[in-house]
Scaffold this motif. Sequence first.
Motif, mmCIF file in Angstrom:
data_model
loop_
_atom_site.group_PDB
_atom_site.id
_atom_site.type_symbol
_atom_site.label_atom_id
_atom_site.label_comp_id
_atom_site.label_asym_id
_atom_site.label_seq_id
_atom_site.Cartn_x
_atom_site.Cartn_y
_atom_site.Cartn_z
ATOM 1 N N HIS A 86 0.827 -1.199 0.000
ATOM 2 C CA HIS A 86 0.000 0.000 0.000
ATOM 3 C C HIS A 86 0.866 1.255 0.000
ATOM 4 C CE1 HIS A 86 -4.173 1.435 0.432
ATOM 5 N NE2 HIS A 86 -3.598 2.511 0.943
ATOM 6 N N ARG A 87 0.300 2.302 -0.624
ATOM 7 C CA ARG A 87 0.994 3.590 -0.656
ATOM 8 C C ARG A 87 0.915 4.298 0.693
ATOM 9 N NH1 ARG A 87 -1.513 7.384 -4.686
ATOM 10 N NH2 ARG A 87 -3.453 6.286 -4.163
ATOM 11 N N GLU A 88 1.768 5.305 0.864
ATOM 12 C CA GLU A 88 1.709 6.153 2.054
ATOM 13 C C GLU A 88 0.341 6.840 2.115
ATOM 14 O OE1 GLU A 88 4.312 9.784 4.094
ATOM 15 O OE2 GLU A 88 4.524 9.315 1.966
ATOM 16 N N TRP A 89 -0.181 7.023 3.346
ATOM 17 C CA TRP A 89 -1.469 7.670 3.486
ATOM 18 C C TRP A 89 -1.505 8.497 4.764
ATOM 19 C CZ3 TRP A 89 -4.368 6.453 7.816
ATOM 20 C CH2 TRP A 89 -3.985 5.283 8.492
ATOM 21 N N TRP A 90 -2.519 9.363 4.880
ATOM 22 C CA TRP A 90 -2.643 10.201 6.062
ATOM 23 C C TRP A 90 -4.118 10.570 6.295
ATOM 24 C CZ3 TRP A 90 -5.109 14.675 4.898
ATOM 25 C CH2 TRP A 90 -5.002 15.137 3.572
ATOM 26 N N ALA A 91 -4.407 10.962 7.528
ATOM 27 C CA ALA A 91 -5.733 11.470 7.896
ATOM 28 C C ALA A 91 -5.548 12.515 8.992
ATOM 29 C CB ALA A 91 -6.634 10.340 8.380
ATOM 30 N N GLN A 92 -6.333 13.590 8.934
ATOM 31 C CA GLN A 92 -6.261 14.653 9.934
ATOM 32 C C GLN A 92 -7.670 15.089 10.320
ATOM 33 O OE1 GLN A 92 -3.868 17.564 7.773
ATOM 34 N NE2 GLN A 92 -2.031 16.936 8.895
ATOM 35 N N GLY A 172 -17.603 23.957 14.971
ATOM 36 C CA GLY A 172 -17.588 22.551 14.593
ATOM 37 C C GLY A 172 -16.185 22.074 14.304
ATOM 38 N N TRP A 173 -16.033 21.274 13.289
ATOM 39 C CA TRP A 173 -14.739 20.669 12.972
ATOM 40 C C TRP A 173 -14.694 20.279 11.498
ATOM 41 C CZ3 TRP A 173 -15.240 15.770 10.967
ATOM 42 C CH2 TRP A 173 -16.456 15.117 11.197
ATOM 43 N N THR A 174 -13.492 20.097 11.003
ATOM 44 C CA THR A 174 -13.301 19.549 9.663
ATOM 45 C C THR A 174 -12.213 18.480 9.735
ATOM 46 O OG1 THR A 174 -11.683 21.259 9.079
ATOM 47 C CG2 THR A 174 -13.985 21.650 8.453
ATOM 48 N N GLY A 175 -12.210 17.615 8.764
ATOM 49 C CA GLY A 175 -11.202 16.572 8.677
ATOM 50 C C GLY A 175 -10.939 16.219 7.224
ATOM 51 N N ALA A 176 -9.802 15.601 6.981
ATOM 52 C CA ALA A 176 -9.456 15.195 5.624
ATOM 53 C C ALA A 176 -8.658 13.902 5.673
ATOM 54 C CB ALA A 176 -8.643 16.284 4.913
ATOM 55 N N MET A 177 -8.825 13.099 4.640
ATOM 56 C CA MET A 177 -8.073 11.856 4.496
ATOM 57 C C MET A 177 -7.544 11.786 3.067
ATOM 58 S SD MET A 177 -10.765 9.339 6.500
ATOM 59 C CE MET A 177 -12.194 10.367 6.090
ATOM 60 N N SER A 178 -6.328 11.325 2.918
ATOM 61 C CA SER A 178 -5.761 11.210 1.588
ATOM 62 C C SER A 178 -6.542 10.192 0.768
ATOM 63 C CB SER A 178 -4.292 10.791 1.671
ATOM 64 O OG SER A 178 -4.169 9.494 2.232
ATOM 65 N N ALA A 179 -6.487 10.343 -0.554
ATOM 66 C CA ALA A 179 -7.165 9.393 -1.430
ATOM 67 C C ALA A 179 -6.592 7.995 -1.279
ATOM 68 C CB ALA A 179 -7.063 9.859 -2.878
ATOM 69 N N SER A 180 -5.350 7.904 -0.795
ATOM 70 C CA SER A 180 -4.700 6.602 -0.625
ATOM 71 C C SER A 180 -5.025 5.938 0.708
ATOM 72 C CB SER A 180 -3.179 6.763 -0.745
ATOM 73 O OG SER A 180 -2.686 7.703 0.200
ATOM 74 N N THR A 181 -5.806 6.622 1.570
ATOM 75 C CA THR A 181 -6.196 6.006 2.834
ATOM 76 C C THR A 181 -6.971 4.725 2.553
ATOM 77 O OG1 THR A 181 -6.356 8.189 3.882
ATOM 78 C CG2 THR A 181 -7.442 6.357 4.996
ATOM 79 N N PRO A 182 -6.590 3.607 3.160
ATOM 80 C CA PRO A 182 -7.309 2.352 2.899
ATOM 81 C C PRO A 182 -8.810 2.519 3.085
ATOM 82 C CG PRO A 182 -5.321 1.908 4.148
ATOM 83 C CD PRO A 182 -5.446 3.405 4.076
ATOM 84 N N MET A 183 -9.567 1.994 2.133
ATOM 85 C CA MET A 183 -11.009 2.222 2.107
ATOM 86 C C MET A 183 -11.723 1.679 3.340
ATOM 87 S SD MET A 183 -12.078 3.912 -0.593
ATOM 88 C CE MET A 183 -13.692 3.352 -1.086
ATOM 89 N N GLN A 187 -14.312 3.766 5.645
ATOM 90 C CA GLN A 187 -15.637 3.238 5.975
ATOM 91 C C GLN A 187 -15.840 3.158 7.478
ATOM 92 O OE1 GLN A 187 -16.536 -0.708 4.582
ATOM 93 N NE2 GLN A 187 -18.612 -0.654 5.371
ATOM 94 N N GLY A 188 -14.790 2.781 8.206
ATOM 95 C CA GLY A 188 -14.903 2.754 9.663
ATOM 96 C C GLY A 188 -15.266 4.119 10.209
#
Length: 266
Positions: A86-92, A172-183, A187-188
Amino acid sequence: MKKKQWQGWGSGEQAVQHYLVQPRALAGGGDVRHISEFLRASGWRDRSKTGGPLVMDSPDRAIRVAYDPYTQPGGWTIRGRATAHHREWWAQFGQQTPVEAVAGLTDALARPRSAHAPNVWAPLVENNWSTASGKGHYTAISPDGAAWMQFRQSQGGEAIWWTGSRDEHGNGWTGAMSASTPMHLVQGFSTELASSEPVMRPLGHVPASTRIRTRSVSVLPSELAAWQQARITAARAATWARANAPRVRQRSATSRPRLTDSSRSR
């Protein structure tokens, strides 16, 4: 330093006021231990320094989960390094992102993947979120219009998952996940974000918003401890089962009864 036992536990303990909050997207951040204690029970290493941000590494050190409340905007940062599969991924995620939603992603890091193909949108649709597509984006919006989840793609081909929530005051809040984040991780997150189940917040930690519904409940400290311990115990049991599964299979294979000459002749 040894932790002091809370003196109110036992027969003389007093109930503490809490609130059940809906929708969970507007419930505020919650207790970060909901995430950290589950990961610790799942064999993750706590790399935090005293007085610093929470930092936890997966057993193979391929993934890091961090929470920093001391910087602006602060919040959750989750990174997975590139592997052979898998490629590198991130979530914030921002500080006010409900821990239950973030835990949907982080819990999945410590659990075996399902054999079924992940579907990020299914939990949202099942909970009556509306969906729309256009201009390279696909968006799901909560029934009250306060929360969203979007897969957005720029004209240059760059794509991210974008999510968040806003009340009538713009808080409120915002968040982002890379397109490479495992699906299955995305979904979780979407599953827990869209859940119609209320989340619990203590007195003084409920956001001031007319868009949330609350119900006051009195909870004994021992009840809270028991609920938290049940989650930790489940994580430990699952971790033990995964670690010992090869050994158990080998033992069961070698312990099969051998057929004797007399048994073969029957």
